[in-house]
Design a protein around this motif. Structure first.
Motif, PDB file in Angstrom:
ATOM      1  N   GLN A 360     -70.856  85.741   8.646  1.00  0.00           N
ATOM      2  CA  GLN A 360     -72.136  86.319   9.098  1.00  0.00           C
ATOM      3  C   GLN A 360     -73.202  86.320   8.011  1.00  0.00           C
ATOM      4  N   ASN A 361     -72.805  85.929   6.791  1.00  0.00           N
ATOM      5  CA  ASN A 361     -73.720  85.956   5.646  1.00  0.00           C
ATOM      6  C   ASN A 361     -74.391  87.300   5.440  1.00  0.00           C
ATOM      7  N   ARG A 362     -73.579  88.351   5.457  1.00  0.00           N
ATOM      8  CA  ARG A 362     -74.149  89.677   5.196  1.00  0.00           C
ATOM      9  C   ARG A 362     -73.081  90.638   4.669  1.00  0.00           C
ATOM     10  N   TYR A 363     -73.598  91.706   4.046  1.00  0.00           N
ATOM     11  CA  TYR A 363     -72.710  92.766   3.570  1.00  0.00           C
ATOM     12  C   TYR A 363     -72.350  93.680   4.730  1.00  0.00           C
ATOM     13  N   LEU A 364     -71.106  94.156   4.748  1.00  0.00           N
ATOM     14  CA  LEU A 364     -70.667  95.075   5.789  1.00  0.00           C
ATOM     15  C   LEU A 364     -70.623  96.482   5.211  1.00  0.00           C
ATOM     16  N   ARG A 365     -71.236  97.418   5.906  1.00  0.00           N
ATOM     17  CA  ARG A 365     -71.248  98.803   5.423  1.00  0.00           C
ATOM     18  C   ARG A 365     -69.880  99.435   5.590  1.00  0.00           C
ATOM     19  N   GLY A 366     -69.581 100.349   4.662  1.00  0.00           N
ATOM     20  CA  GLY A 366     -68.340 101.104   4.788  1.00  0.00           C
ATOM     21  C   GLY A 366     -68.533 102.447   4.126  1.00  0.00           C
ATOM     22  N   SER A 367     -68.435 103.523   4.919  1.00  0.00           N
ATOM     23  CA  SER A 367     -68.614 104.837   4.291  1.00  0.00           C
ATOM     24  C   SER A 367     -67.278 105.552   4.124  1.00  0.00           C
ATOM     25  N   THR A 368     -66.213 104.955   4.698  1.00  0.00           N
ATOM     26  CA  THR A 368     -64.869 105.492   4.468  1.00  0.00           C
ATOM     27  C   THR A 368     -63.916 104.317   4.248  1.00  0.00           C
ATOM     28  N   GLU A 369     -62.774 104.612   3.639  1.00  0.00           N
ATOM     29  CA  GLU A 369     -61.753 103.580   3.466  1.00  0.00           C
ATOM     30  C   GLU A 369     -61.306 103.036   4.823  1.00  0.00           C
ATOM     31  N   GLU A 370     -61.198 103.945   5.817  1.00  0.00           N
ATOM     32  CA  GLU A 370     -60.758 103.534   7.157  1.00  0.00           C
ATOM     33  C   GLU A 370     -61.681 102.449   7.722  1.00  0.00           C
ATOM     34  N   GLU A 371     -62.987 102.631   7.544  1.00  0.00           N
ATOM     35  CA  GLU A 371     -63.948 101.632   8.039  1.00  0.00           C
ATOM     36  C   GLU A 371     -63.728 100.277   7.374  1.00  0.00           C
ATOM     37  N   ILE A 372     -63.437 100.303   6.083  1.00  0.00           N
ATOM     38  CA  ILE A 372     -63.251  99.036   5.362  1.00  0.00           C
ATOM     39  C   ILE A 372     -61.989  98.319   5.865  1.00  0.00           C
ATOM     40  N   PHE A 373     -60.913  99.068   6.080  1.00  0.00           N
ATOM     41  CA  PHE A 373     -59.707  98.454   6.645  1.00  0.00           C
ATOM     42  C   PHE A 373     -60.027  97.840   8.010  1.00  0.00           C
ATOM     43  N   THR A 374     -60.814  98.550   8.813  1.00  0.00           N
ATOM     44  CA  THR A 374     -61.182  98.040  10.138  1.00  0.00           C
ATOM     45  C   THR A 374     -61.969  96.730  10.018  1.00  0.00           C
ATOM     46  N   HIS A 375     -62.975  96.705   9.126  1.00  0.00           N
ATOM     47  CA  HIS A 375     -63.732  95.459   8.888  1.00  0.00           C
ATOM     48  C   HIS A 375     -62.794  94.312   8.536  1.00  0.00           C
ATOM     49  N   LEU A 376     -61.757  94.642   7.773  1.00  0.00           N
ATOM     50  CA  LEU A 376     -60.829  93.610   7.290  1.00  0.00           C
ATOM     51  C   LEU A 376     -59.771  93.245   8.332  1.00  0.00           C
ATOM     52  N   GLY A 377     -59.792  93.949   9.471  1.00  0.00           N
ATOM     53  CA  GLY A 377     -58.798  93.675  10.505  1.00  0.00           C
ATOM     54  C   GLY A 377     -57.405  94.093  10.077  1.00  0.00           C
ATOM     55  N   LEU A 378     -57.340  95.145   9.268  1.00  0.00           N
ATOM     56  CA  LEU A 378     -56.041  95.646   8.794  1.00  0.00           C
ATOM     57  C   LEU A 378     -55.799  97.048   9.325  1.00  0.00           C
ATOM     58  N   GLU A 379     -54.514  97.363   9.536  1.00  0.00           N
ATOM     59  CA  GLU A 379     -54.154  98.722   9.883  1.00  0.00           C
ATOM     60  C   GLU A 379     -54.352  99.581   8.637  1.00  0.00           C
ATOM     61  N   PHE A 380     -54.857 100.805   8.814  1.00  0.00           N
ATOM     62  CA  PHE A 380     -55.092 101.662   7.658  1.00  0.00           C
ATOM     63  C   PHE A 380     -53.777 101.991   6.948  1.00  0.00           C
ATOM     64  N   VAL A 381     -53.785 101.861   5.640  1.00  0.00           N
ATOM     65  CA  VAL A 381     -52.628 102.240   4.822  1.00  0.00           C
ATOM     66  C   VAL A 381     -53.055 103.422   3.953  1.00  0.00           C
ATOM     67  N   PRO A 382     -52.408 104.587   4.100  1.00  0.00           N
ATOM     68  CA  PRO A 382     -52.808 105.733   3.284  1.00  0.00           C
ATOM     69  C   PRO A 382     -52.436 105.503   1.812  1.00  0.00           C
ATOM     70  N   PRO A 383     -53.132 106.176   0.894  1.00  0.00           N
ATOM     71  CA  PRO A 383     -52.908 105.957  -0.540  1.00  0.00           C
ATOM     72  C   PRO A 383     -51.428 106.027  -0.956  1.00  0.00           C
ATOM     73  N   SER A 384     -50.687 106.983  -0.381  1.00  0.00           N
ATOM     74  CA  SER A 384     -49.291 107.158  -0.787  1.00  0.00           C
ATOM     75  C   SER A 384     -48.411 105.977  -0.386  1.00  0.00           C
ATOM     76  N   GLU A 385     -48.937 105.078   0.470  1.00  0.00           N
ATOM     77  CA  GLU A 385     -48.161 103.904   0.902  1.00  0.00           C
ATOM     78  C   GLU A 385     -48.750 102.623   0.322  1.00  0.00           C
ATOM     79  N   ARG A 386     -49.597 102.785  -0.715  1.00  0.00           N
ATOM     80  CA  ARG A 386     -50.196 101.597  -1.360  1.00  0.00           C
ATOM     81  C   ARG A 386     -49.512 101.269  -2.684  1.00  0.00           C
ATOM     82  N   ASN A 387     -48.259 101.687  -2.817  1.00  0.00           N
ATOM     83  CA  ASN A 387     -47.552 101.448  -4.079  1.00  0.00           C
ATOM     84  C   ASN A 387     -46.898 100.071  -4.120  1.00  0.00           C
ATOM     85  N   ALA A 388     -47.629  99.067  -3.705  1.00  0.00           N
ATOM     86  CA  ALA A 388     -47.110  97.693  -3.649  1.00  0.00           C
ATOM     87  C   ALA A 388     -46.790  97.181  -5.050  1.00  0.00           C
TER      88      ALA A 388
END
Ligand code: DCP
Ligand code: MG
Length: 388
Positions: A360-388
Motif C-alpha cells: 500500500q506504500n504507507r505506514y500502518l498506525r498501531g496504538s497497541t501491540e494487539e493492533e500491530i499483530f493484527t496488521h501483521l496477520g498474526l495471532e496475538f502472543v502475550p509477552p510471557s509467551e515471547r521467550n523464543a
C-alpha cells in the motif's frame, strides 16, 4: 515414514512469532547444548549458523513435552541436519562431544570472558584473543587502549556479570519513575525486555519512557539523565540520538517525529538494601577499601553497599510507543522472527518505530501491540509467551 501411534506428534509453525514460547519449558538439556553452539558460531562471526542453532533451540522450547526420541521430531520446522545430529547424540549418549569440546575450548572460554566486558564486542574480543589475552585482567595487565564504555566495563566487571534480580529492577524502576515525574509530570515509564517476559533475572533493566501528549517527550532524556547524575546515581551514561535515521535499510522516508527517539545506555549505582550496621563498610566508592585487615578491590561485593547495574532508557513519542514496546520486549529471536515474517510473508517492514506496508506504500498506525499483530496477520502472543 508414518509416525507410530504411540509417539506424540506435535506440529509447530515455522516462524517463532507464530508460536507460544513460555519461559519455563521441557527441553533445557537440548536447548542449552544448541545455544552453546549458537554462541560459539557468534564468536566466529558466523551469524547464519548461529541463527540456525537458535531457531532449532526455540522450536524445542515451544514443545509441550520432553523429547525422548528422534521420532518425536518428525514434522517439526527449523531442525537442520547439524542440530539433529547434536540432539540424537544427547538423547542416545547423554551428551554431545561437539558441545563438550566447545565448552572446554580455550577460544570459547576466552571469548565468553572478554565479550562479557560491557563495551567489548566479538571483533575486539577476537583481536585480543589472537594477541594472547584470555580474561579481563589480561586486558588491564597488557595496557590495552580502552574507550570510556570499556573502562566502565572493566571497573564494574563483577557486578555487571552478576544477574540483576527482579527486586533490583523494581528498585531501579522507582528511581527512574521519580526522576521522570520530577522533570516531566505525566510522563510514564514501562519496564520492557526480559523482565516484561517474566524472567526472574536479566543482564540489564530496560525502560521505555513516553508522554501521552505527542511532542511533550522532546528533550526529556537529557533532563532525566541530569536529574539522576546530580544525585550521584549514575556511574556511567552514554546518550545516543535515534540511529534509525542513519540506517541504510530503513523505510524510505520516516515521518519527521522519528528523529526524537533517544536511547541512554547507563550504569546505575544501586544501594543495597537492609545491611546490618556491623556489615557497613568503612569506605565507599569503587576504590580499594580496608575490611577486616584485608585489602579488597572493587570486585569484592562485601566491601561496598551498592551494586553497579546496567540500565537502558529509551524515550519514545506516544505515536511510536506500541512499536517500541513490541520491539523492546523481545526475546531477541522473537523480534528477529517478527521482522522476517513481516518482510517475507506480508511485504511489510517492522521496526521499533513503525510498520510500513510496501504493497500500500504507507505506514500502518498501531496504538497497541494487539493492533500491530493484527496488521501483521498474526495471532496475538502475550509477552510471557515471547521467550523464543
Ligand atoms: N533488542 C533487539 N535488538 C537489539 C537490542 C535489543 O531486538 N539490538 C530488543 C530485544 C530484546 C530487548 O530489546 O529482548 C531488550 O534487549 P536486552 O539485550 O536487554 O535483552 P533481554 O532484556 O531480552 O535480555 P536480558 O534479560 O539478558 O536483559
Ligand atoms: Mg534486558
Amino acid at each position: 515414514v508414518e509416525p507410530s501411534p504411540t509417539v506424540p506428534v506435535f506440529t509447530l509453525n515455522a516462524y517463532g512469532c507464530q508460536r507460544r514460547t513460555p519461559l519455563l519449558h521441557h527441553n533445557n538439556v537440548l536447548t542449552d547444548a544448541l545455544l552453546v553452539l549458537a554462541e560459539n558460531a557468534e564468536f566466529n562471526e558466523d551469524e547464519g549458523r548461529s541463527v540456525a542453532f537458535k531457531r532449532a533451540a526455540s522450536v524445542l522450547k515451544a514443545l509441550p513435552h520432553t523429547v525422548r526420541g528422534m521420532e518425536e521430531l518428525q514434522g517439526l520446522p527449523c531442525l537442520g541436519g547439524h542440530s539433529q545430529r547434536v540432539i540424537k547424540e544427547i538423547l542416545e549418549e547423554g551428551k554431545s562431544r561437539e558441545v563438550e569440546a566447545t565448552l572446554q575450548s580455550q577460544q570459547f572460554q576466552a571469548m565468553k570472558a572478554l565479550t562479557g566486558i560491557f563495551g567489548v564486542g566479538v571483533k575486539t574480543a577476537d583481536r585480543w584473543f589472537r594477541e594472547g589475552l584470555r580474561q579481563p585482567s589480561d586486558v588491564v595487565d597488557t595496557g590495552q587502549k580502552l574507550n570510556h564504555t570499556q573502562e566502565a566495563g572493566i571497573r564494574y566487571y563483577e557486578d555487571l556479570n552478576t544477574p540483576v534480580t527482579r527486586a533490583e529492577a523494581d528498585a531501579i524502576g522507582q528511581i527512574v519513575e521519580e526522576a521522570v515525574q520530577a522533570v516531566l509530570p505525566g510522563a510514564t515509564i514501562t519496564l520492557t525486555g526480559g523482565f516484561r517476559r517474566g524472567k526472574p533475572t536479566g543482564h540489564d533493566v530496560d525502560f521505555l519512557i513516553t508522554h501521552p501528549e505527542e511532542g511533550k517527550e522532546e528533550n526529556l532524556m537529557p533532563k532525566v539523565v541530569s536529574w539522576l547524575d546530580d544525585r550521584g546515581l549514575l556511574l556511567y551514561q552514554k546518550t545516543t540520538r535515534n540511529s534509525y535515521l542513519e540506517a541504510k535499510d530503513g523505510p524510505a522516508r520516516p515521518p519527521h517525529n522519528m528523529d526524537r527517539f533517544e536511547r541512554c545506555f547507563s550504569i546505575f549505582r544501586l544501594d543495597r538494601p537492609h545491611r546490618r550496621p556491623e556489615q557497613q563498610p568503612q569506605a565507599g566508592g569503587e576504590c580499594q577499601a580496608q575490611v577486616g585487615g584485608t585489602l579488597l578491590g572493587q570486585g569484592s561485593e562485601e566491601s561496598r553497599d551498592w551494586k553497579a547495574v546496567r540500565v537502558d532508557l529509551v524515550v519514545t513519542p506516544a505515536s511510536q510507543f506500541a512499536f517500541a514496546l513490541l520491539g523492546w520486549t523481545g526475546s531477541q529471536l522473537f523480534e528477529r522472527e517478527l521482522r522476517r515474517w513481516a518482510v517475507h510473508e506480508k511485504h511489510m517492514s517492522l521496526s521499533s518505530h513503525a510498520l510500513y506496508d510496501s504493497t500500500q506504500n504507507r505506514y500502518l498506525r498501531g496504538s497497541t501491540e494487539e493492533e500491530i499483530f493484527t496488521h501483521l496477520g498474526l495471532e496475538f502472543v502475550p509477552p510471557s509467551e515471547r521467550n523464543a
